[in-house]
Design a protein around this motif. Sequence first.
Motif, PDB file in Angstrom:
ATOM      1  N   GLU A  72       0.847  -1.183   0.000  1.00 41.29           N
ATOM      2  CA  GLU A  72       0.000   0.000   0.000  1.00 41.29           C
ATOM      3  C   GLU A  72       0.885   1.236   0.000  1.00 41.29           C
ATOM      4  N   LEU A  73       0.566   2.219  -0.834  1.00 42.88           N
ATOM      5  CA  LEU A  73       1.360   3.442  -0.936  1.00 42.88           C
ATOM      6  C   LEU A  73       0.761   4.521  -0.044  1.00 42.88           C
ATOM      7  N   ARG A  74       1.606   5.138   0.778  1.00 43.86           N
ATOM      8  CA  ARG A  74       1.186   6.237   1.641  1.00 43.86           C
ATOM      9  C   ARG A  74       2.134   7.410   1.461  1.00 43.86           C
ATOM     10  N   THR A  75       1.613   8.595   1.666  1.00 43.66           N
ATOM     11  CA  THR A  75       2.464   9.781   1.700  1.00 43.66           C
ATOM     12  C   THR A  75       2.876   9.999   3.141  1.00 43.66           C
ATOM     13  N   CYS A  76       4.154  10.268   3.340  1.00 38.67           N
ATOM     14  CA  CYS A  76       4.673  10.423   4.692  1.00 38.67           C
ATOM     15  C   CYS A  76       5.192  11.843   4.865  1.00 38.67           C
ATOM     16  N   ASP A  77       4.522  12.623   5.688  1.00 35.29           N
ATOM     17  CA  ASP A  77       5.017  13.943   6.033  1.00 35.29           C
ATOM     18  C   ASP A  77       4.719  14.205   7.502  1.00 35.29           C
ATOM     19  N   ILE A  78       5.303  15.259   8.030  1.00 32.54           N
ATOM     20  CA  ILE A  78       5.202  15.523   9.457  1.00 32.54           C
ATOM     21  C   ILE A  78       3.754  15.742   9.898  1.00 32.54           C
ATOM     22  N   ASP A  79       2.986  16.487   9.119  1.00 31.27           N
ATOM     23  CA  ASP A  79       1.587  16.716   9.495  1.00 31.27           C
ATOM     24  C   ASP A  79       0.821  15.411   9.651  1.00 31.27           C
ATOM     25  N   GLN A  80       0.997  14.500   8.707  1.00 36.55           N
ATOM     26  CA  GLN A  80       0.280  13.225   8.776  1.00 36.55           C
ATOM     27  C   GLN A  80       0.786  12.354   9.924  1.00 36.55           C
ATOM     28  N   PHE A 104       5.942   7.655   0.319  1.00 34.01           N
ATOM     29  CA  PHE A 104       6.529   8.741  -0.442  1.00 34.01           C
ATOM     30  C   PHE A 104       6.863   9.832   0.562  1.00 34.01           C
ATOM     31  N   ASN A 105       8.136  10.106   0.735  1.00 35.26           N
ATOM     32  CA  ASN A 105       8.598  11.025   1.775  1.00 35.26           C
ATOM     33  C   ASN A 105       8.693  12.452   1.253  1.00 35.26           C
ATOM     34  N   ARG A 106       8.158  13.386   2.020  1.00 34.52           N
ATOM     35  CA  ARG A 106       8.167  14.787   1.624  1.00 34.52           C
ATOM     36  C   ARG A 106       9.243  15.604   2.329  1.00 34.52           C
ATOM     37  N   GLU A 107       9.914  15.016   3.306  1.00 35.00           N
ATOM     38  CA  GLU A 107      10.889  15.769   4.079  1.00 35.00           C
ATOM     39  C   GLU A 107      12.284  15.167   3.984  1.00 35.00           C
ATOM     40  N   LEU A 108      13.230  15.888   4.551  1.00 37.67           N
ATOM     41  CA  LEU A 108      14.570  15.365   4.705  1.00 37.67           C
ATOM     42  C   LEU A 108      14.526  14.360   5.853  1.00 37.67           C
ATOM     43  N   ILE A 109      15.011  13.151   5.611  1.00 34.71           N
ATOM     44  CA  ILE A 109      14.910  12.069   6.587  1.00 34.71           C
ATOM     45  C   ILE A 109      16.311  11.559   6.938  1.00 34.71           C
ATOM     46  N   LEU A 168      12.901  16.465   8.982  1.00 37.32           N
ATOM     47  CA  LEU A 168      12.874  17.930   8.942  1.00 37.32           C
ATOM     48  C   LEU A 168      12.018  18.381   7.773  1.00 37.32           C
ATOM     49  N   SER A 169      11.038  19.215   8.036  1.00 42.37           N
ATOM     50  CA  SER A 169      10.156  19.676   6.961  1.00 42.37           C
ATOM     51  C   SER A 169      10.907  20.603   6.018  1.00 42.37           C
ATOM     52  N   ALA A 170      10.499  20.595   4.761  1.00 45.93           N
ATOM     53  CA  ALA A 170      11.118  21.459   3.764  1.00 45.93           C
ATOM     54  C   ALA A 170      10.947  22.922   4.126  1.00 45.93           C
ATOM     55  N   SER A 171       9.806  23.278   4.695  1.00 41.87           N
ATOM     56  CA  SER A 171       9.589  24.686   5.041  1.00 41.87           C
ATOM     57  C   SER A 171      10.603  25.168   6.068  1.00 41.87           C
ATOM     58  N   LEU A 172      11.008  24.292   6.983  1.00 43.16           N
ATOM     59  CA  LEU A 172      11.998  24.679   7.996  1.00 43.16           C
ATOM     60  C   LEU A 172      13.348  24.952   7.355  1.00 43.16           C
ATOM     61  N   TRP A 173      13.857  23.976   6.611  1.00 43.91           N
ATOM     62  CA  TRP A 173      15.212  24.171   6.114  1.00 43.91           C
ATOM     63  C   TRP A 173      15.288  25.080   4.897  1.00 43.91           C
ATOM     64  N   LYS A 174      14.166  25.365   4.261  1.00 47.35           N
ATOM     65  CA  LYS A 174      14.197  26.340   3.162  1.00 47.35           C
ATOM     66  C   LYS A 174      14.099  27.771   3.674  1.00 47.35           C
ATOM     67  N   GLU A 175      13.481  27.967   4.839  1.00 46.96           N
ATOM     68  CA  GLU A 175      13.289  29.309   5.370  1.00 46.96           C
ATOM     69  C   GLU A 175      14.422  29.772   6.284  1.00 46.96           C
ATOM     70  N   VAL A 176      15.259  28.856   6.736  1.00 48.77           N
ATOM     71  CA  VAL A 176      16.395  29.213   7.585  1.00 48.77           C
ATOM     72  C   VAL A 176      17.647  29.090   6.711  1.00 48.77           C
ATOM     73  N   PRO A 177      18.219  30.227   6.272  1.00 56.33           N
ATOM     74  CA  PRO A 177      19.313  30.184   5.291  1.00 56.33           C
ATOM     75  C   PRO A 177      20.485  29.286   5.670  1.00 56.33           C
ATOM     76  N   SER A 178      20.940  29.344   6.910  1.00 50.82           N
ATOM     77  CA  SER A 178      22.093  28.527   7.292  1.00 50.82           C
ATOM     78  C   SER A 178      21.751  27.040   7.240  1.00 50.82           C
ATOM     79  N   LEU A 179      20.546  26.690   7.647  1.00 45.05           N
ATOM     80  CA  LEU A 179      20.122  25.295   7.588  1.00 45.05           C
ATOM     81  C   LEU A 179      19.930  24.860   6.140  1.00 45.05           C
ATOM     82  N   ALA A 180      19.394  25.738   5.300  1.00 48.81           N
ATOM     83  CA  ALA A 180      19.206  25.420   3.883  1.00 48.81           C
ATOM     84  C   ALA A 180      20.545  25.124   3.209  1.00 48.81           C
TER      85      ALA A 180
END
Length: 132
Positions: free
Chosen positions: A3-11, A45-50, A100-112
């Motif tokens: 079974e295919l599932r989407t895996c993200d922090i919210d879910q 299907f992973n949406r974040e950095l794991i 780590l969610s994409a929004s976190l590491w894309k919005e923090v320049p040093s982490l990105a």
Amino acid sequence: MSELRTCDIDQILHRWPSLPHLGNEVVCFMSRYDDIHHPLGERYFNRELILVLLLAGRSDIRLNGWAVPLETGTLLLHGPGYLTDHRYATPDIEFITLSLSASLWKEVPSLARTVSRVVASCGGACSCSARR
């Protein structure tokens, strides 16, 4: 057939709100293969950095079709957009997962910058794994 599932922090937090987390940006948990987090017969299907550190046991997974054997002491890192197919695990498997969610590491320049360098060092199309 798996079974295919989407895996993200919210879910993940919706299904398991007691997991340690920082807002909807970071989730970290220790688990075993037979826990409800990664049951057999499911693909994610992973949406974040794991990052996954295997503490005990052995597992075979596929990331975007690439076979990746994981043994005790292996650190697995992969960026967003990876399809993870859990194929096999020994009964004694234990691991720590950090997402780590994409929004976190894309919005923090040093982490990105750090994430970009680490993911680039993995060679792009495949996973990055290292042994202790």
